[in-house]
Design a protein around this motif. Structure first.
Motif, mmCIF file in Angstrom:
data_model
loop_
_atom_site.group_PDB
_atom_site.id
_atom_site.type_symbol
_atom_site.label_atom_id
_atom_site.label_comp_id
_atom_site.label_asym_id
_atom_site.label_seq_id
_atom_site.Cartn_x
_atom_site.Cartn_y
_atom_site.Cartn_z
ATOM 1 N N ARG A 4 0.880 -1.172 0.000
ATOM 2 C CA ARG A 4 0.000 0.000 0.000
ATOM 3 C C ARG A 4 0.911 1.213 0.000
ATOM 4 N NH1 ARG A 4 -3.501 -1.247 3.891
ATOM 5 N NH2 ARG A 4 -5.065 -1.798 2.384
ATOM 6 N N LEU A 5 0.620 2.162 -0.875
ATOM 7 C CA LEU A 5 1.408 3.396 -0.923
ATOM 8 C C LEU A 5 0.852 4.376 0.102
ATOM 9 C CD1 LEU A 5 1.919 3.729 -4.769
ATOM 10 C CD2 LEU A 5 3.485 2.806 -3.049
ATOM 11 N N LYS A 9 5.082 13.104 5.010
ATOM 12 C CA LYS A 9 5.672 14.431 4.881
ATOM 13 C C LYS A 9 7.158 14.373 5.187
ATOM 14 C CE LYS A 9 1.541 17.041 6.029
ATOM 15 N NZ LYS A 9 0.925 18.009 6.922
ATOM 16 N N ASN A 10 7.895 15.223 4.496
ATOM 17 C CA ASN A 10 9.310 15.393 4.761
ATOM 18 C C ASN A 10 9.429 16.232 6.034
ATOM 19 O OD1 ASN A 10 11.964 16.321 4.853
ATOM 20 N ND2 ASN A 10 12.143 16.453 2.631
ATOM 21 N N LYS A 18 5.761 12.698 -0.082
ATOM 22 C CA LYS A 18 6.158 11.637 -1.010
ATOM 23 C C LYS A 18 5.439 10.354 -0.594
ATOM 24 C CE LYS A 18 10.657 13.402 -2.344
ATOM 25 N NZ LYS A 18 12.086 13.105 -2.467
ATOM 26 N N PHE A 19 5.299 9.441 -1.556
ATOM 27 C CA PHE A 19 4.635 8.175 -1.287
ATOM 28 C C PHE A 19 5.676 7.081 -1.078
ATOM 29 C CE2 PHE A 19 1.361 10.706 -3.087
ATOM 30 C CZ PHE A 19 0.188 10.264 -2.479
ATOM 31 N N TYR A 20 5.445 6.254 -0.060
ATOM 32 C CA TYR A 20 6.354 5.170 0.289
ATOM 33 C C TYR A 20 5.569 3.865 0.384
ATOM 34 C CZ TYR A 20 9.544 8.923 1.461
ATOM 35 O OH TYR A 20 10.349 10.028 1.402
ATOM 36 N N GLU A 120 2.715 -5.620 -5.874
ATOM 37 C CA GLU A 120 1.435 -5.220 -6.442
ATOM 38 C C GLU A 120 0.800 -4.220 -5.478
ATOM 39 O OE1 GLU A 120 -2.966 -7.214 -7.064
ATOM 40 O OE2 GLU A 120 -1.233 -8.525 -6.859
ATOM 41 N N SER A 121 0.533 -3.037 -5.981
ATOM 42 C CA SER A 121 -0.076 -2.000 -5.156
ATOM 43 C C SER A 121 -1.575 -2.242 -5.053
ATOM 44 C CB SER A 121 0.188 -0.627 -5.783
ATOM 45 O OG SER A 121 -0.318 0.382 -4.957
#
Length: 148
Positions: A4-5, A9-10, A18-20, A120-121
């Motif tokens: 799961r993406l 926040k930075n 950004k997505f992790y 697989e997302s």
């Protein structure tokens, strides 16, 4: 492997997101599940495998407590690390502040196997329950890969 993406926040640039990737947990495998899978791949019964697994689990804390690291072949190793509150002098040190932790270090074979993962997302609304295929992985008739 399902992921799961997740937006994060930075910490230095609060406006930057950004997505992790986070792994999706599909549930748990019990010792009985594992024993059943291993028995399906070997000449051992589920009871034989369960006996070995439960005895292994009984022995581990004693080995770790005695100061041994546990080498599990190419799978990896386990060892105990300690954290504690610092003391000004040796005499002032309180053993009650010691907190043991078990650290697992994956071995070369496990790292290699996980390195070949495909990902697989999944979307937020998507079902995470695996759908068993007839006579395939996840079905009652499928006993897992067979040895030899």
């Amino acid at each position: 492997m399902k992921i799961r993406l997740v937006p994060k926040k930075n910490p230095q640039k609060r406006e930057e997101v950004k997505f992790y990737a986070n792994p999706v947990n599909l549930g748990h495998k019990s010792l009985d599940d594992i024993a059943r899978d291993i028995a399906g791949r070997s000449s051992l019964t589920r009871g034989d495998v369960s006996n070995v697994l439960y005895n292994f689990i009984d022995c581990l804390p004693h080995y770790l407590r005695d100061g041994f690291s546990i080498q599990l072949g190419n799978f990896g190793s386990m060892r105990v690390t300690l954290s504690s509150k610092g003391a000004e002098t040796e005499k002032a040190f309180k053993t009650e502040t010691i907190k043991p932790r078990v650290v697992f270090t994956p071995g070369t074979e496990l790292k290699r196997e996980l390195g070949t993962n495909s990902y697989e997302s999944v979307k937020k609304k998507e079902s995470l329950t695996p759908v068993p295929s007839p006579n395939g992985e996840g079905s009652e008739d499928h006993t897992g890969p067979q040895a030899g």
